[in-house]
Write a protein that holds these residues in place. Structure first.
Motif, PDB file in Angstrom:
ATOM      1  N   VAL A  57       0.820  -1.222   0.000  1.00 34.54           N
ATOM      2  CA  VAL A  57       0.000   0.000   0.000  1.00 34.54           C
ATOM      3  C   VAL A  57       0.853   1.271   0.000  1.00 34.54           C
ATOM      4  O   VAL A  57       0.632   2.166  -0.821  1.00 34.54           O
ATOM      5  CB  VAL A  57      -0.959   0.003   1.213  1.00 34.54           C
ATOM      6  CG1 VAL A  57      -1.761   1.313   1.267  1.00 34.54           C
ATOM      7  CG2 VAL A  57      -1.900  -1.189   1.152  1.00 34.54           C
ATOM      8  N   LEU A  58       1.827   1.371   0.899  1.00 34.90           N
ATOM      9  CA  LEU A  58       2.571   2.619   1.045  1.00 34.90           C
ATOM     10  C   LEU A  58       3.655   2.795  -0.017  1.00 34.90           C
ATOM     11  O   LEU A  58       3.755   3.863  -0.638  1.00 34.90           O
ATOM     12  CB  LEU A  58       3.190   2.699   2.442  1.00 34.90           C
ATOM     13  CG  LEU A  58       2.221   2.674   3.626  1.00 34.90           C
ATOM     14  CD1 LEU A  58       2.964   2.926   4.929  1.00 34.90           C
ATOM     15  CD2 LEU A  58       1.116   3.707   3.446  1.00 34.90           C
ATOM     16  N   ARG A  59       4.492   1.773  -0.214  1.00 27.96           N
ATOM     17  CA  ARG A  59       5.612   1.919  -1.147  1.00 27.96           C
ATOM     18  C   ARG A  59       5.146   2.283  -2.563  1.00 27.96           C
ATOM     19  O   ARG A  59       5.735   3.162  -3.198  1.00 27.96           O
ATOM     20  CB  ARG A  59       6.447   0.628  -1.163  1.00 27.96           C
ATOM     21  CG  ARG A  59       7.684   0.661  -2.072  1.00 27.96           C
ATOM     22  CD  ARG A  59       8.761   1.595  -1.577  1.00 27.96           C
ATOM     23  NE  ARG A  59       9.381   1.183  -0.336  1.00 27.96           N
ATOM     24  CZ  ARG A  59      10.402   0.320  -0.227  1.00 27.96           C
ATOM     25  NH1 ARG A  59      10.904  -0.227  -1.320  1.00 27.96           N
ATOM     26  NH2 ARG A  59      10.929   0.035   0.949  1.00 27.96           N
ATOM     27  N   PRO A  60       4.072   1.654  -3.090  1.00 30.47           N
ATOM     28  CA  PRO A  60       3.673   1.967  -4.470  1.00 30.47           C
ATOM     29  C   PRO A  60       3.225   3.415  -4.685  1.00 30.47           C
ATOM     30  O   PRO A  60       3.273   3.896  -5.819  1.00 30.47           O
ATOM     31  CB  PRO A  60       2.502   0.985  -4.716  1.00 30.47           C
ATOM     32  CG  PRO A  60       2.744  -0.142  -3.782  1.00 30.47           C
ATOM     33  CD  PRO A  60       3.310   0.507  -2.553  1.00 30.47           C
ATOM     34  N   VAL A  61       2.750   4.101  -3.625  1.00 35.23           N
ATOM     35  CA  VAL A  61       2.243   5.468  -3.813  1.00 35.23           C
ATOM     36  C   VAL A  61       3.215   6.532  -3.295  1.00 35.23           C
ATOM     37  O   VAL A  61       2.938   7.726  -3.379  1.00 35.23           O
ATOM     38  CB  VAL A  61       0.869   5.654  -3.127  1.00 35.23           C
ATOM     39  CG1 VAL A  61      -0.154   4.686  -3.711  1.00 35.23           C
ATOM     40  CG2 VAL A  61       0.978   5.461  -1.614  1.00 35.23           C
ATOM     41  N   ALA A  62       4.341   6.095  -2.747  1.00 31.12           N
ATOM     42  CA  ALA A  62       5.264   7.041  -2.108  1.00 31.12           C
ATOM     43  C   ALA A  62       5.834   8.052  -3.097  1.00 31.12           C
ATOM     44  O   ALA A  62       5.898   9.253  -2.810  1.00 31.12           O
ATOM     45  CB  ALA A  62       6.386   6.277  -1.416  1.00 31.12           C
ATOM     46  N   ARG A  63       6.260   7.598  -4.264  1.00 34.60           N
ATOM     47  CA  ARG A  63       6.855   8.512  -5.242  1.00 34.60           C
ATOM     48  C   ARG A  63       5.845   9.544  -5.728  1.00 34.60           C
ATOM     49  O   ARG A  63       6.141  10.736  -5.812  1.00 34.60           O
ATOM     50  CB  ARG A  63       7.431   7.715  -6.424  1.00 34.60           C
ATOM     51  CG  ARG A  63       7.905   8.574  -7.588  1.00 34.60           C
ATOM     52  CD  ARG A  63       8.973   9.568  -7.172  1.00 34.60           C
ATOM     53  NE  ARG A  63      10.274   8.940  -7.003  1.00 34.60           N
ATOM     54  CZ  ARG A  63      11.365   9.599  -6.622  1.00 34.60           C
ATOM     55  NH1 ARG A  63      11.297  10.899  -6.351  1.00 34.60           N
ATOM     56  NH2 ARG A  63      12.519   8.965  -6.475  1.00 34.60           N
ATOM     57  N   ASP A  64       4.625   9.092  -6.033  1.00 31.83           N
ATOM     58  CA  ASP A  64       3.597  10.035  -6.501  1.00 31.83           C
ATOM     59  C   ASP A  64       3.278  11.073  -5.422  1.00 31.83           C
ATOM     60  O   ASP A  64       3.051  12.254  -5.732  1.00 31.83           O
ATOM     61  CB  ASP A  64       2.326   9.287  -6.892  1.00 31.83           C
ATOM     62  CG  ASP A  64       2.499   8.504  -8.192  1.00 31.83           C
ATOM     63  OD1 ASP A  64       3.472   8.781  -8.918  1.00 31.83           O
ATOM     64  OD2 ASP A  64       1.668   7.619  -8.461  1.00 31.83           O
ATOM     65  N   ALA A  65       3.251  10.651  -4.161  1.00 33.33           N
ATOM     66  CA  ALA A  65       2.986  11.589  -3.069  1.00 33.33           C
ATOM     67  C   ALA A  65       4.083  12.641  -2.979  1.00 33.33           C
ATOM     68  O   ALA A  65       3.816  13.829  -2.768  1.00 33.33           O
ATOM     69  CB  ALA A  65       2.870  10.833  -1.752  1.00 33.33           C
ATOM     70  N   ASP A  66       5.318  12.202  -3.168  1.00 34.37           N
ATOM     71  CA  ASP A  66       6.445  13.130  -3.101  1.00 34.37           C
ATOM     72  C   ASP A  66       6.407  14.104  -4.268  1.00 34.37           C
ATOM     73  O   ASP A  66       6.630  15.305  -4.094  1.00 34.37           O
ATOM     74  CB  ASP A  66       7.758  12.343  -3.104  1.00 34.37           C
ATOM     75  CG  ASP A  66       8.960  13.232  -2.821  1.00 34.37           C
ATOM     76  OD1 ASP A  66       9.130  13.626  -1.655  1.00 34.37           O
ATOM     77  OD2 ASP A  66       9.717  13.527  -3.770  1.00 34.37           O
ATOM     78  N   GLU A  67       6.113  13.607  -5.455  1.00 40.28           N
ATOM     79  CA  GLU A  67       6.071  14.464  -6.638  1.00 40.28           C
ATOM     80  C   GLU A  67       4.924  15.478  -6.551  1.00 40.28           C
ATOM     81  O   GLU A  67       5.056  16.627  -6.957  1.00 40.28           O
ATOM     82  CB  GLU A  67       5.912  13.620  -7.897  1.00 40.28           C
ATOM     83  CG  GLU A  67       7.083  12.690  -8.201  1.00 40.28           C
ATOM     84  CD  GLU A  67       8.294  13.433  -8.724  1.00 40.28           C
ATOM     85  OE1 GLU A  67       8.160  14.614  -9.051  1.00 40.28           O
ATOM     86  OE2 GLU A  67       9.386  12.821  -8.778  1.00 40.28           O
ATOM     87  N   ALA A  68       3.782  15.024  -6.016  1.00 36.41           N
ATOM     88  CA  ALA A  68       2.601  15.893  -5.945  1.00 36.41           C
ATOM     89  C   ALA A  68       2.590  16.741  -4.683  1.00 36.41           C
ATOM     90  O   ALA A  68       1.755  17.642  -4.553  1.00 36.41           O
ATOM     91  CB  ALA A  68       1.334  15.041  -5.995  1.00 36.41           C
ATOM     92  N   SER A  69       3.492  16.471  -3.742  1.00 35.64           N
ATOM     93  CA  SER A  69       3.489  17.153  -2.439  1.00 35.64           C
ATOM     94  C   SER A  69       2.112  17.084  -1.799  1.00 35.64           C
ATOM     95  O   SER A  69       1.571  18.076  -1.300  1.00 35.64           O
ATOM     96  CB  SER A  69       3.932  18.623  -2.582  1.00 35.64           C
ATOM     97  OG  SER A  69       5.275  18.696  -3.006  1.00 35.64           O
ATOM     98  N   ALA A  70       1.545  15.892  -1.821  1.00 34.36           N
ATOM     99  CA  ALA A  70       0.200  15.694  -1.275  1.00 34.36           C
ATOM    100  C   ALA A  70       0.009  14.242  -0.887  1.00 34.36           C
ATOM    101  O   ALA A  70       0.635  13.338  -1.460  1.00 34.36           O
ATOM    102  CB  ALA A  70      -0.865  16.106  -2.289  1.00 34.36           C
TER     103      ALA A  70
END
Length: 371
Positions: free
Chosen positions: A24-37
């Motif tokens: 759950v967390l690892r797959p969305v970590a990069r997108d969260a960092d890129e989107a700052s959200a």
């Protein structure tokens, strides 16, 4: 005999958190960092695990299970292995709820704990860190002055996690009338989001963990009733509160360091240069070996601090040792991870540059008291 391993029950919890973190967390970590959200729904998914409400009393709707700082350190390591910023966001309401449960009066527990036992995510935050070049949690500049029937809070806070959505803040302040110094001079106050005189800043632009929403707070003569002082006249054990946050920070850094190590080792074995895997190069092999040693050392110190908290002893020294060592070595290991990947360490195709920025952020959050 001294036990250096988790119990069978803790192993089950750790395995479950590891699987959740990877899926759950690892797959969305990069997108969260890129989107700052924060990714949609991720906080609700973590909330469904019951990490907070299961450890609250049944009379308030919780699971009534005994709270174990050791088990919580294991959980934080596993969640941070997926992403430290998301791990903090998902578990930060626990800091508020557990403080209410540990130090609150009967009325405060009855008023606030049921919210954390509901099915929907309960955003709440701890406001501790201040905008100082040499932040010291034992010498806060935010003050609480007693007035008839209440207190007046004045000061500034930074890096307030979930401040963009928190329903209440637990503001740690120095009691202006206290003759004590250090932890004994500190109080905590429950401040609602709409309190008069409280200004919530815009989302902060941080170096690392960019998916984690943090804001600043400005408290301009915020008046709160005496009932808002956590623990009432007895106040709080600020030393234990700080030891808990330091231990949690150390556990996050262990998870981050392990993520770097587990990514760097297979990379070094697969990457070939001059006819052999770079893992065979002496300089690289030493780095990988140090990663293994230091991750274990960070973990032992974290477990020692958590075990001291669990035994209800004074955990100040153990928590400072764990936090200081984990901050220093976590940053070193993240830097070594970049070195192992060479040029690939600096590009977004690999997560190591993201973990490096996260390590730098985590390593400075505890201020000079951790030095």
């Amino acid at each position: 005999m001294i036990s250096f391993g988790p119990t069978e029950e803790q192993e089950v919890v750790r395995d479950a958190m590891r699987e959740f973190s990877e899926q759950v967390l690892r797959p969305v970590a990069r997108d969260a960092d890129e989107a700052s959200a924060l990714p949609d729904g991720v906080l609700d998914q973590v909330w469904e695990l019951g990490l907070t409400n299961t450890q609250l009393p049944e009379e308030f709707g919780g699971g009534g299970e005994p709270r174990s700082p050791i088990t919580n350190a294991l959980i934080l390591e596993e969640l941070a292995f997926g992403d430290p910023g998301l791990a903090i966001a998902a578990t930060h309401p626990s800091v508020f709820a557990f403080a209410i449960n540990d130090f609150g009066t009967a009325e405060q527990k009855a008023s606030y704990l049921p919210r954390f036992c509901e099915e929907r995510f309960a955003p709440a935050s701890l406001a501790l860190i201040e905008p100082s070049p040499a932040f010291d949690p034992l010498a806060l500049q935010t003050t609480a002055e007693a007035k008839e029937g209440g207190f007046v809070l004045t000061g500034h806070k930074r890096f307030v996690v979930l401040g963009d959505r928190a329903e209440h803040f637990l503001v740690v302040a120095r009691n202006a009338q206290s003759a004590d110094t250090g932890a004994e001079s500190l109080d905590a106050f429950i401040v609602p989001r709409d309190a008069a005189g409280l200004t919530i800043g815009d989302l902060e632009l941080n170096l690392g963990m960019k998916g984690l929403p943090t804001v600043s707070l400005e408290l301009e003569k915020v008046e709160v009733p005496a009932e808002a002082r956590l623990g009432g006249e007895a106040g709080i054990d600020a030393g234990r509160l700080l030891a808990g946050t330091r231990t949690a920070n150390a556990a996050l850094l262990v998870g981050l360091a392990r993520a770097v190590r587990e990514y760097a080792i297979p990379y070094a074995k697969d990457r070939h240069a001059f006819g052999e895997a770079i893992a065979q190069k002496q300089a690289i092999a030493f780095m990988l070996s140090d990663m293994q040693i230091e991750t274990h050392a960070m973990r032992w110190l974290t477990w020692k601090a958590a075990a001291t908290l669990e035994s209800l002893e004074d955990a100040t020294k153990a928590a400072i040792f764990a936090s200081t060592y984990a901050s220093e070595k976590g940053m070193k290991l993240a830097d070594d991870g970049l070195q192992v990947l060479g040029g690939h360490g600096f590009i977004r195709e690999h997560p190591v540059e993201m973990w490096y920025r996260a390590a730098r952020t985590l390593s400075v959050l505890q201020g000079v008291a951790a030095v």
